[in-house]
Motif scaffolding. Structure first.
Motif, short mmCIF file in Angstrom:
data_model
loop_
_atom_site.label_atom_id
_atom_site.label_comp_id
_atom_site.label_asym_id
_atom_site.label_seq_id
_atom_site.Cartn_x
_atom_site.Cartn_y
_atom_site.Cartn_z
N LEU A 119 7.46 92.02 -19.90
CA LEU A 119 7.79 93.05 -18.90
C LEU A 119 8.83 93.96 -19.55
O LEU A 119 9.87 93.49 -20.02
CB LEU A 119 8.36 92.41 -17.63
N GLN A 120 8.55 95.26 -19.56
CA GLN A 120 9.44 96.19 -20.25
C GLN A 120 9.47 97.54 -19.54
O GLN A 120 8.44 98.00 -19.04
CB GLN A 120 8.99 96.36 -21.70
N PHE A 121 10.63 98.16 -19.51
CA PHE A 121 10.74 99.53 -18.96
C PHE A 121 12.03 100.16 -19.47
O PHE A 121 12.95 99.48 -19.91
CB PHE A 121 10.70 99.53 -17.43
N GLU A 122 12.03 101.50 -19.40
CA GLU A 122 13.21 102.27 -19.80
C GLU A 122 13.93 102.78 -18.56
O GLU A 122 13.30 103.14 -17.56
CB GLU A 122 12.81 103.46 -20.66
N THR A 123 15.26 102.80 -18.65
CA THR A 123 16.08 103.37 -17.58
C THR A 123 17.19 104.18 -18.23
O THR A 123 17.82 103.74 -19.19
CB THR A 123 16.69 102.27 -16.70
N ARG A 124 17.42 105.37 -17.65
CA ARG A 124 18.53 106.18 -18.11
C ARG A 124 19.41 106.51 -16.92
O ARG A 124 18.95 107.10 -15.93
CB ARG A 124 18.05 107.47 -18.78
N LEU A 125 20.69 106.12 -16.98
CA LEU A 125 21.65 106.40 -15.92
C LEU A 125 22.37 107.70 -16.27
O LEU A 125 23.47 107.70 -16.81
CB LEU A 125 22.63 105.23 -15.78
N GLN A 126 21.72 108.81 -15.95
CA GLN A 126 22.19 110.11 -16.44
C GLN A 126 23.54 110.51 -15.86
O GLN A 126 24.28 111.28 -16.48
CB GLN A 126 21.13 111.19 -16.13
N ALA A 137 18.95 99.45 -10.57
CA ALA A 137 17.95 100.18 -11.36
C ALA A 137 16.93 99.17 -11.89
O ALA A 137 16.53 99.22 -13.04
CB ALA A 137 18.61 100.95 -12.50
N TYR A 138 16.53 98.26 -11.01
CA TYR A 138 15.63 97.17 -11.40
C TYR A 138 14.24 97.38 -10.82
O TYR A 138 14.02 98.25 -9.96
CB TYR A 138 16.18 95.81 -10.93
N ILE A 139 13.30 96.57 -11.30
CA ILE A 139 11.90 96.63 -10.83
C ILE A 139 11.53 95.28 -10.24
O ILE A 139 11.93 94.23 -10.76
CB ILE A 139 10.95 96.99 -12.00
N LYS A 140 10.76 95.34 -9.15
CA LYS A 140 10.23 94.11 -8.55
C LYS A 140 8.74 94.01 -8.88
O LYS A 140 8.00 94.98 -8.70
CB LYS A 140 10.44 94.13 -7.03
N TYR A 141 8.36 92.85 -9.35
CA TYR A 141 6.97 92.58 -9.70
C TYR A 141 6.37 91.77 -8.54
O TYR A 141 6.66 90.57 -8.39
CB TYR A 141 6.89 91.85 -11.04
N LEU A 142 5.55 92.46 -7.72
CA LEU A 142 5.16 91.94 -6.41
C LEU A 142 3.97 90.99 -6.47
O LEU A 142 3.06 91.14 -7.31
CB LEU A 142 4.85 93.10 -5.48
N TYR A 179 14.72 97.78 -21.39
CA TYR A 179 14.94 96.39 -20.98
C TYR A 179 13.62 95.62 -21.12
O TYR A 179 12.58 96.07 -20.64
CB TYR A 179 15.45 96.34 -19.55
N THR A 180 13.72 94.45 -21.76
CA THR A 180 12.52 93.67 -22.05
C THR A 180 12.75 92.23 -21.63
O THR A 180 13.78 91.64 -21.96
CB THR A 180 12.18 93.70 -23.55
N ALA A 181 11.78 91.68 -20.89
CA ALA A 181 11.77 90.25 -20.55
C ALA A 181 10.50 89.65 -21.11
O ALA A 181 9.39 90.11 -20.81
CB ALA A 181 11.85 90.05 -19.05
N ILE A 182 10.65 88.62 -21.95
CA ILE A 182 9.50 87.97 -22.58
C ILE A 182 9.37 86.56 -22.01
O ILE A 182 10.27 85.73 -22.19
CB ILE A 182 9.66 87.91 -24.11
N LEU A 183 8.28 86.30 -21.30
CA LEU A 183 7.99 84.99 -20.72
C LEU A 183 6.99 84.28 -21.63
O LEU A 183 5.87 84.76 -21.80
CB LEU A 183 7.43 85.11 -19.31
N ILE A 229 3.53 96.35 -19.11
CA ILE A 229 3.23 94.93 -19.02
C ILE A 229 2.25 94.63 -20.14
O ILE A 229 1.22 95.29 -20.27
CB ILE A 229 2.61 94.53 -17.66
N ALA A 230 2.60 93.66 -20.98
CA ALA A 230 1.75 93.32 -22.13
C ALA A 230 1.73 91.82 -22.32
O ALA A 230 2.54 91.09 -21.74
CB ALA A 230 2.26 94.02 -23.39
N ASN A 231 0.80 91.35 -23.15
CA ASN A 231 0.72 89.92 -23.43
C ASN A 231 1.10 89.61 -24.88
O ASN A 231 0.77 88.55 -25.40
CB ASN A 231 -0.68 89.38 -23.13
N ASP A 232 1.82 90.55 -25.50
CA ASP A 232 2.23 90.36 -26.89
C ASP A 232 3.54 91.12 -27.10
O ASP A 232 3.63 92.33 -26.83
CB ASP A 232 1.15 90.90 -27.84
#
Length: 579
Positions: free
Chosen positions: A106-113, A121-126, A193-197, A396-399
């Motif tokens: 799970l990965q995404f970019e955030t900029r706090l301008q 500034a988070y994402i929920k994976y429903l 931000y990257t989370a690797i499960l 969202i990726a598997n690698d």
């Protein structure tokens, strides 16, 4: 013959050229566009989100989302456009993503301008909609599998990782929070931000491609509450016996107050041996009327009362040992003993601190891996006091190699530009001394120090100190020295604590630590003075020459505002400490 010899040479050169090309093509990073087929889901926001993402119609969520460019780039993102609002938007996936098999990234970019003082500034994976939610009614109650991303407000400063898991015994969904999560970068740059499960139950949290946290989903040391309950629990029906004695020490019942113990003797008595110092001015008061004070012209004796001059210290007393009536000083009474109490002895009936017996936990279960619910949608549901939060390049990726290639092609070029721009602005703001750049590095270091696990109990207080220091940059060097002193002390205590002096001919560890403690405030004081001088010097060098007021009235007004701002940020003078 010469031509025939040249053919093998030409073929050899051609082979080397082909090998070089093949090696180069195999080693270069694939662009994100080339990896699109390898991504399970990817949102670049190159096109307007309207019609693809669904904005919640819930009454409380009135924040306006916008399709906007990142400041200084041609790259678009999803923008939080208003302050002090709640925002909610959701994107359904074509197919649910399973988290049970293989690696999921799970990965995404955030900029706090505009920075982030209080907001998420988070994402929920429903979870799938069958769990009880609708896109148009998306809110904070909508069930999710994972929540991941930055959150900062007050004592909270963390990159959340929370997962909800169904307890197989109770059937209830429980939130499990990552312990000691990394802190949120304090700048206004784009961060990824990257989370690797991983299938071996390992979790990796990366910020800008750098590992900040590694955890195991089944470990009680990494998540609170732990995914797997303890095998035993305290028996709720077990009660402490009435005769259980927890007192380790008791007053000696056989002790008797000595006959000569006087409980009424005062703590202090007059010093009968004291004599009045020679030159004491008995007839001079300690304070006199200020001879330079005059009665105000608008003073009305009938309304304001009789005017009296303010008092000042009597100058005659400065050279004398003292003024006014001399009185004998008090001294400690050698006969004072205070209230008598019996001495303490070991309690013969001591049984230790009582605690209930352990029984098997009826909620205990075993798992080889978490039973994650699938991800069916992505939702951003936040409340924030800041605007200017920009989301981009959600993946969202598997690698994890795919995620790495996206970082290299979508995030890194932007970040490099922003970093160089920030560096130039810092250098322009501080001139050649580089104080601001140094301060930023110090604060980045302090935030990393605050993430050390054994400081977790004091993490909120440390963050509060750092945030206050950021608003008073003249304290940066002093705070850094303080941190160095503290950590040197802790280091030596951990390495040599409790041991004998390092060298009897030089100094003991205890003396060294005491030396550091004694010099703590002195070091802070003098380094702050140095910092103040450098700041003032930099401002004087940068101050432009004044032009004629008739030609530059607006510029003078701006200069005046700037000087007020600099004055408000200038360090205050500290009172001199007496040695």
């Amino acid at each position: 013959m010469g031509e025939r010899k040249g053919i093998p040479i030409a073929l050899g050169l051609l082979a080397m050229l082909l090998f070089f090309i093949a090696s180069s093509s195999s080693s270069h990073l694939v662009r994100a566009s080339d990896d699109a087929d390898d991504a399970i889901f990817y949102e670049s926001f190159d096109e307007d989100f309207d019609g693809r993402w669904i904005v919640s119609d819930k009454e409380d969520y009135n924040g306006v989302w916008k399709h906007a460019k990142s400041d200084g780039h041609d790259d678009y993102g999803l923008l939080v456009s208003e302050q002090a609002r709640k925002y909610a938007i959701v994107k359904k996936l074509d197919e649910p993503v399973s988290l049970k098999d293989g690696t999921v990234v799970l990965q995404f970019e955030t900029r706090l301008q505009n920075g982030l003082e209080c907001g998420g500034a988070y994402i929920k994976y429903l979870r799938p909609q069958e769990s009880g939610w609708k896109p148009k009614e998306f809110d904070n109650e909508s069930p999710y599998s994972i929540m991941f991303g930055p959150d900062k407000c007050g004592a909270t400063n963390k990159v959340h990782f929370i997962f909800k898991h169904k307890n197989p015994k109770s059937g209830e969904y429980v939130e499990h929070h990552l312990k000691y999560p990394p802190s949120v970068p304090s700048d206004k740059l784009t961060h990824v931000y990257t989370a690797i499960l991983k299938p071996d139950n390992e979790l990796q949290i990366l910020i800008d491609g750098e590992e900040k946290k590694k955890a195991n989903f089944l470990s009680s040391e990494d998540f609170e509450p732990p995914l797997i309950p303890s095998k035993t629990i305290p028996d709720p029906d077990d009660k402490k016996p009435e005769d259980w004695d927890e007192r380790a020490k008791i007053p000696d019942p056989s002790a008797v107050k000595p006959d000569d113990w006087d409980e009424d003797a005062p703590m202090e008595i007059l010093d009968e041996e004291a004599e009045k110092p020679e030159g004491w001015l008995d007839d001079e008061p300690e304070e006199i009327d200020d001879p330079e004070a005059t009665k105000p012209e608008d003073w009305d004796d009938e309304e304001d009362g009789e005017w009296e001059a303010p008092k000042i210290e009597n100058p005659k007393c400065e050279a004398a040992p003292g003024c006014g009536e001399w009185k004998r000083p008090m001294k400690r009474n050698p006969a004072y003993k205070g209230k008598w109490s019996a001495p303490y002895i070991d309690n013969p009936n001591y049984k230790g601190i009582w605690k209930p017996r352990e029984i098997p936990n009826p909620e205990y279960f075993e798992l080889e891996k978490p039973d994650f619910e699938p991800i069916a949608a992505l939702g951003i549901e936040i409340w924030t006091m800041q605007d200017g939060i920009l989301f981009d390049n959600i993946l969202i990726a598997n690698d994890d190699k795919v995620a790495e290639s996206y970082r290299e092609t979508t995030w890194k070029p932007k970040f490099t530009i922003e970093k160089e721009k920030q560096k130039a602005e810092d250098e322009a703001a501080t001139g050649s001394d580089g104080i601001a750049g140094f301060q930023k590095k110090v604060f980045d270091l302090l935030y990393k120090i605050a993430d050390i696990p054994f400081l977790s109990d004091h993490k909120s207080k440390i963050y509060d100190l750092i945030e206050k220091a950021e608003k008073q940059p003249n304290l940066t060097i002093g705070i850094l020295v303080a941190v160095v002193v503290v950590f040197v002390s802790i280091f030596f205590r951990l390495i040599f604590g409790g041991k004998k002096p390092v060298s009897s001919d030089f100094f003991s560890l205890r003396s060294f630590i005491v030396f550091l403690s004694w010099n703590y405030y002195s070091v802070l004081f003098y380094l702050n003075l140095i910092t103040k001088s450098l700041l003032v010097q930099a401002k004087v060098e940068k101050k432009p020459e004044r032009t004629e007021a008739s030609n530059n009235q607006g510029g003078a007004e701006n200069e005046e505002n700037k000087e007020k701002e600099e004055a408000s940020n200038a360090p205050r003078r500290r009172p001199r400490r007496e040695d």
